[in-house]
Design an enzyme around this catalytic site. Structure first.
Site, PDB file in Angstrom:
ATOM      1  N   VAL A  24      16.013  -5.659  -1.599  1.00 55.06           N
ATOM      2  CA  VAL A  24      17.123  -4.410  -1.260  1.00 55.06           C
ATOM      3  C   VAL A  24      17.579  -4.922   0.100  1.00 55.06           C
ATOM      4  CG1 VAL A  24      17.009  -2.102  -0.374  1.00 55.06           C
ATOM      5  CG2 VAL A  24      15.696  -2.734  -2.319  1.00 55.06           C
ATOM      6  N   MET A  82     -10.817  -6.254   3.511  1.00 55.29           N
ATOM      7  CA  MET A  82     -12.035  -5.510   4.644  1.00 55.29           C
ATOM      8  C   MET A  82     -11.210  -4.048   4.566  1.00 55.29           C
ATOM      9  SD  MET A  82     -12.938  -8.096   7.385  1.00 55.29           S
ATOM     10  CE  MET A  82     -14.459  -7.119   8.433  1.00 55.29           C
ATOM     11  N   GLU A 110     -13.902  -9.522  13.488  1.00 54.26           N
ATOM     12  CA  GLU A 110     -14.486  -9.652  12.299  1.00 54.26           C
ATOM     13  C   GLU A 110     -15.101 -11.182  12.102  1.00 54.26           C
ATOM     14  OE1 GLU A 110     -11.091  -9.173   9.819  1.00 54.26           O
ATOM     15  OE2 GLU A 110     -11.431 -11.167   8.427  1.00 54.26           O
ATOM     16  N   ASN A 128      -4.748 -10.545   1.458  1.00 54.56           N
ATOM     17  CA  ASN A 128      -5.541 -10.331   2.567  1.00 54.56           C
ATOM     18  C   ASN A 128      -7.079 -10.449   2.188  1.00 54.56           C
ATOM     19  OD1 ASN A 128      -6.535  -7.404   1.308  1.00 54.56           O
ATOM     20  ND2 ASN A 128      -4.726  -6.646   1.886  1.00 54.56           N
ATOM     21  N   GLY A 129      -7.986 -10.227   3.076  1.00 57.26           N
ATOM     22  CA  GLY A 129      -9.417 -10.156   3.271  1.00 57.26           C
ATOM     23  C   GLY A 129      -9.985  -8.954   2.386  1.00 57.26           C
ATOM     24  N   GLU A 176      10.647  -4.991  -5.751  1.00 59.61           N
ATOM     25  CA  GLU A 176       9.767  -5.649  -4.958  1.00 59.61           C
ATOM     26  C   GLU A 176      10.306  -7.308  -4.812  1.00 59.61           C
ATOM     27  OE1 GLU A 176       6.756  -6.113  -3.041  1.00 59.61           O
ATOM     28  OE2 GLU A 176       7.653  -8.230  -3.039  1.00 59.61           O
ATOM     29  N   ASN A 202      -9.108  -3.041  10.848  1.00 62.67           N
ATOM     30  CA  ASN A 202      -8.230  -3.831   9.982  1.00 62.67           C
ATOM     31  C   ASN A 202      -7.295  -2.541   9.161  1.00 62.67           C
ATOM     32  OD1 ASN A 202     -10.977  -5.046  10.318  1.00 62.67           O
ATOM     33  ND2 ASN A 202      -9.968  -6.331   9.043  1.00 62.67           N
ATOM     34  N   TYR A 223       0.801  -1.275  -0.132  1.00 65.00           N
ATOM     35  CA  TYR A 223       0.038   0.105   0.041  1.00 65.00           C
ATOM     36  C   TYR A 223       0.836   1.366   0.106  1.00 65.00           C
ATOM     37  CZ  TYR A 223      -3.826  -3.044   0.688  1.00 65.00           C
ATOM     38  OH  TYR A 223      -4.625  -4.175   0.403  1.00 65.00           O
ATOM     39  N   GLY A 224       1.793   1.187   0.930  1.00 61.59           N
ATOM     40  CA  GLY A 224       2.587   2.675   1.081  1.00 61.59           C
ATOM     41  C   GLY A 224       3.396   2.759  -0.242  1.00 61.59           C
ATOM     42  N   HIS A 279      -1.650  -8.381  10.894  1.00 62.36           N
ATOM     43  CA  HIS A 279      -1.510  -6.941  11.069  1.00 62.36           C
ATOM     44  C   HIS A 279      -0.610  -6.450  11.672  1.00 62.36           C
ATOM     45  CE1 HIS A 279      -6.307  -7.016  10.734  1.00 62.36           C
ATOM     46  NE2 HIS A 279      -5.866  -7.357   9.874  1.00 62.36           N
TER      47      HIS A 279
HETATM   48  P1  FAD Z   1       2.934  -4.824   2.530  1.00 65.42           P
HETATM   49  O1  FAD Z   1       1.590  -4.691   1.969  1.00 65.42           O
HETATM   50  O2  FAD Z   1       3.275  -5.896   3.277  1.00 65.42           O
HETATM   51  O3  FAD Z   1       3.957  -4.528   1.355  1.00 65.42           O
HETATM   52  C1  FAD Z   1       5.417  -4.571   1.563  1.00 65.42           C
HETATM   53  C2  FAD Z   1       6.217  -5.146   0.275  1.00 65.42           C
HETATM   54  O4  FAD Z   1       7.512  -4.848   0.556  1.00 65.42           O
HETATM   55  C3  FAD Z   1       5.678  -6.606   0.169  1.00 65.42           C
HETATM   56  O5  FAD Z   1       5.242  -6.964  -1.135  1.00 65.42           O
HETATM   57  C4  FAD Z   1       7.154  -7.420   0.212  1.00 65.42           C
HETATM   58  O6  FAD Z   1       7.334  -8.491  -0.417  1.00 65.42           O
HETATM   59  C5  FAD Z   1       8.037  -6.257  -0.150  1.00 65.42           C
HETATM   60  N1  FAD Z   1       9.138  -6.282   0.512  1.00 65.42           N
HETATM   61  C6  FAD Z   1       9.747  -6.281   1.867  1.00 65.42           C
HETATM   62  N2  FAD Z   1      10.930  -6.460   2.161  1.00 65.42           N
HETATM   63  C7  FAD Z   1      11.727  -6.238   1.025  1.00 65.42           C
HETATM   64  C8  FAD Z   1      12.943  -5.754   0.409  1.00 65.42           C
HETATM   65  N3  FAD Z   1      13.929  -5.748   1.515  1.00 65.42           N
HETATM   66  N4  FAD Z   1      13.174  -5.481  -0.722  1.00 65.42           N
HETATM   67  C9  FAD Z   1      12.193  -5.476  -1.556  1.00 65.42           C
HETATM   68  N5  FAD Z   1      10.618  -5.609  -1.394  1.00 65.42           N
HETATM   69  C10 FAD Z   1      10.552  -6.026  -0.049  1.00 65.42           C
HETATM   70  N6  FAD Z   1      -5.715  -5.550   6.301  1.00 65.42           N
HETATM   71  C11 FAD Z   1      -7.059  -5.019   6.143  1.00 65.42           C
HETATM   72  O7  FAD Z   1      -7.117  -3.785   6.156  1.00 65.42           O
HETATM   73  N7  FAD Z   1      -8.213  -5.725   5.938  1.00 65.42           N
HETATM   74  C12 FAD Z   1      -8.002  -7.164   5.791  1.00 65.42           C
HETATM   75  O8  FAD Z   1      -9.004  -7.651   5.418  1.00 65.42           O
HETATM   76  C13 FAD Z   1      -6.634  -7.555   5.811  1.00 65.42           C
HETATM   77  N8  FAD Z   1      -6.655  -9.077   5.914  1.00 65.42           N
HETATM   78  C14 FAD Z   1      -5.627  -9.759   5.817  1.00 65.42           C
HETATM   79  C15 FAD Z   1      -5.345 -11.009   5.533  1.00 65.42           C
HETATM   80  C16 FAD Z   1      -3.928 -11.424   5.769  1.00 65.42           C
HETATM   81  C17 FAD Z   1      -4.004 -13.020   5.349  1.00 65.42           C
HETATM   82  C18 FAD Z   1      -2.981 -10.911   5.816  1.00 65.42           C
HETATM   83  C19 FAD Z   1      -1.461 -11.480   5.778  1.00 65.42           C
HETATM   84  C20 FAD Z   1      -2.860  -9.279   5.981  1.00 65.42           C
HETATM   85  C21 FAD Z   1      -4.333  -8.759   6.074  1.00 65.42           C
HETATM   86  N9  FAD Z   1      -4.266  -7.487   6.056  1.00 65.42           N
HETATM   87  C22 FAD Z   1      -5.598  -6.742   6.072  1.00 65.42           C
HETATM   88  C23 FAD Z   1      -3.186  -6.488   6.589  1.00 65.42           C
HETATM   89  C24 FAD Z   1      -2.805  -5.834   5.303  1.00 65.42           C
HETATM   90  O9  FAD Z   1      -2.647  -6.536   4.275  1.00 65.42           O
HETATM   91  C25 FAD Z   1      -1.554  -5.165   5.643  1.00 65.42           C
HETATM   92  O10 FAD Z   1      -1.698  -4.285   6.720  1.00 65.42           O
HETATM   93  C26 FAD Z   1      -0.786  -4.314   4.585  1.00 65.42           C
HETATM   94  O11 FAD Z   1      -0.512  -5.095   3.402  1.00 65.42           O
HETATM   95  C27 FAD Z   1       0.465  -3.600   4.930  1.00 65.42           C
HETATM   96  O12 FAD Z   1       0.812  -2.779   3.803  1.00 65.42           O
HETATM   97  P2  FAD Z   1       2.014  -1.874   3.636  1.00 65.42           P
HETATM   98  O13 FAD Z   1       2.461  -1.085   2.726  1.00 65.42           O
HETATM   99  O14 FAD Z   1       2.681  -1.663   5.011  1.00 65.42           O
HETATM  100  O15 FAD Z   1       3.169  -3.250   3.464  1.00 65.42           O
END
Ligand code: FAD
Length: 497
Positions: free
Chosen positions: A244, A116, A353, A113-114, A35, A476, A15-16, A438
């Protein structure tokens, strides 16, 4: 390309990272996203990109030889199975006291993820991010994130009769009979598509149990939303299967970034170095925290402050199941996309949930993932003897979460004359207290960074993911991660470029 220079390098495509890529590109900046996971754009031998939750295969887990399913047991029997080691989509990353589930691939957590898509109640926001202007978030950035993510609501009239949400309606009946507030929750799964799945007019995805290892249809994951728009600018390149491992300052205010290319067995096939004017850490709470903790401890980014690695929490996640009476079946076909929850946050510190148990058979079980107000926070630290970054979370720290969840489920069980399931997480074990979906924190806003994610000590380095959020969002988290990233990148584009 080895030796290249890029204006902006983004580490991770969740997301970020996706928000940063889109907004910087729209502002005219060329962005390179690195990635570590796969692109997930090519079908496997079965013609499908993603594996089904009920039949995990080589695509399902990140570099494991055996699955590690969140529900490890059924009727007391272990259900994990051997799989070939592969750069699969779901990482069950083990620390000493907790397993942290994360998505791996272009799109990060949005792949697994779900869906939500919950905006926290406004009155709870001050406890989530105390230094952030609440009006701005609720007037501008939450609406912007919801629109861009494609958040939609289930049609309640349809939901009231759909076979695949019988488990949701049973969840509601039991919640309301115990006087709990029950809410339908928005999602990024295309609910119109879901209706067609249930009607049998399109290929089934959620209704056929796809989720944890990816959805082949219906889910509006980041590659279909933010990342599609980012690519359409012509300014964003995404390189999958590259990890990275180092970021360090070099002359001219630039940063040298070391990147390892991975094969699908996890082996390093090449090591490359690029330079960047700016680096955005978007590797997720765990990925960003591990990188920054290591880079500070090993002297590559020594000026990072002492808040690095701190303030990590599990969003109070705890799971449990309840055994229903035979007159309360939850349905043999359950949509894997949750649509509802029980809100007892104000009184008991828990939002539960109503989760699916898509086994394909009638289980007479209700299953819940609770998000609770758990005050415990853990810290990442570099272990020089093993060369790893450890997390000091302890399993016993889930007790406040169990207590909060019990404010809902003890009462429901008393009203219904039912009991907890004891066969889902082991033999005679009620609480799924060994995991989180999470992870949040580790480079907290306004502590490790300034109030917009600029890392202290290094102009040009930013954090823009779940690492900024201090451990809990009360719901979530991904809508809040996205909205905060929108807020921060708007300021960074206005002031820093
Ligand atoms: P992420 O989405 O985790 O993205 C980080 C990315 O960086 C990943 O693709 C990873 O592979 C990559 N990365 C990591 N280290 C490196 C590196 N050193 N070099 C290059 N790439 C790297 N949240 C909700 O709000 N609703 C839901 O219903 C929900 N259900 C979920 C169900 C499951 C099974 C899971 C696992 C999570 C769920 N979540 C849900 C949580 C949500 O998906 C996360 O909070 C969210 O994805 C986090 O976003 P982010 O941008 O912080 O990092």
């Amino acid at each position: 390309v080895d030796g290249a220079h890029v204006p902006v390098l983004v580490v991770g495509s969740g997301y970020g990272g996706s928000v940063a890529a889109l907004r910087l590109a729209q502002a005219g900046v060329d962005v390179h996203v690195v990635e570590m996971g796969m692109a997930w754009d090519t079908p496997g031998p079965d013609g499908k990109i993603f594996a089904n939750t009920t039949a995990p295969d080589y695509r399902s887990y990140w570099l494991r030889t055996r699955t590690k399913q969140p529900l490890s047991n059924f009727l007391g029997f272990p259900i994990d199975r051997d799989v070939p080691r592969y750069t699969g989509i779901l990482d069950a990353e083990d620390f000493s006291g907790i397993t942290v589930y994360q998505g791996r691939g272009v799109g990060g957590g949005s792949l697994v993820n779900g869906g939500m898509a919950v905006t926290p109640r406004r009155e709870n926001f001050g406890a989530i991010l105390p230094s952030v202007n609440v009006d701005e978030m609720y007037n501008v950035f939450y609406p912007r994130a919801n629109a861009e993510l494609g958040v939609n609501n289930v049609d309640q009239a349809w939901w009231e009769t759909a076979a695949c949400y019988q488990y949701g309606r049973v969840g509601r009946k039991h919640a309301q009979r115990s006087n709990f507030s029950f809410v339908l929750v928005p999602n990024v799964y295309d609910m119109a598509y879901m209706q067609q799945e249930q009607a049998g007019t399109v290929p089934k995805s959620a209704v056929a149990g796809e989720l944890l290892y990816g959805n082949n249809h219906g889910k509006k994951s980041l590659p279909k939303t933010y990342l599609a728009r980012a690519r359409a600018t012509g300014r964003v390149a995404i390189t999958p299967l590259h990890r990275v491992t180092s970021v360090a300052p070099v002359s001219g205010g630039r940063f040298a970034v070391v990147v390892e290319q991975l094969g699908t067995g996890g082996e390093v096939t090449a090591t490359k170095q690029v330079t960047a004017d700016r680096v955005f850490f978007a590797a997720g709470s765990v990925g960003t925290s591990k990188l920054l903790t290591r880079l500070k401890a090993t002297g590559r980014l020594p000026n990072l402050n002492n808040e690095i690695g701190k303030g990590w929490g599990d969003n109070g996640n705890v799971m449990c199941g309840r055994a229903n009476h035979l007159w309360d079946p939850t349905g043999s076909v359950q949509s894997s996309v949750p649509t509802a929850g029980i809100d007892n946050w104000a009184a008991g510190g828990a939002f539960a949930e109503v989760a699916p148990l898509p086994t394909g058979i009638e289980t007479y079980a209700s299953f819940y993932l609770s998000i609770t107000r758990n005050p415990n926070r853990a810290q990442f630290s570099y272990n020089a003897s093993t060369g790893t970054v450890d997390l000091n979370w302890q399993t016993a720290w889930k007790q406040p979460s169990i207590d909060a969840a019990k404010t809902i489920f003890d009462r429901i069980n008393a009203t219904e004359g039912t009991i907890y399931r004891t066969d889902l997480f082991g033999v005679y074990k009620i609480w799924g207290d060994h995991l989180t979906y999470h992870p949040l924190g580790g480079a907290v806003l306004n502590r490790a960074t300034d109030n917009y994610g600029r890392l202290h000590g290094y102009p040009g380095l930013y954090v823009i993911d779940g690492a900024l959020i201090p451990g809990n969002t009360s719901v979530n988290p991904f809508v809040t991660i996205t909205a905060l990233a929108e807020r921060n990148i708007a300021r960074i584009i206005a002031d820093d470029l």
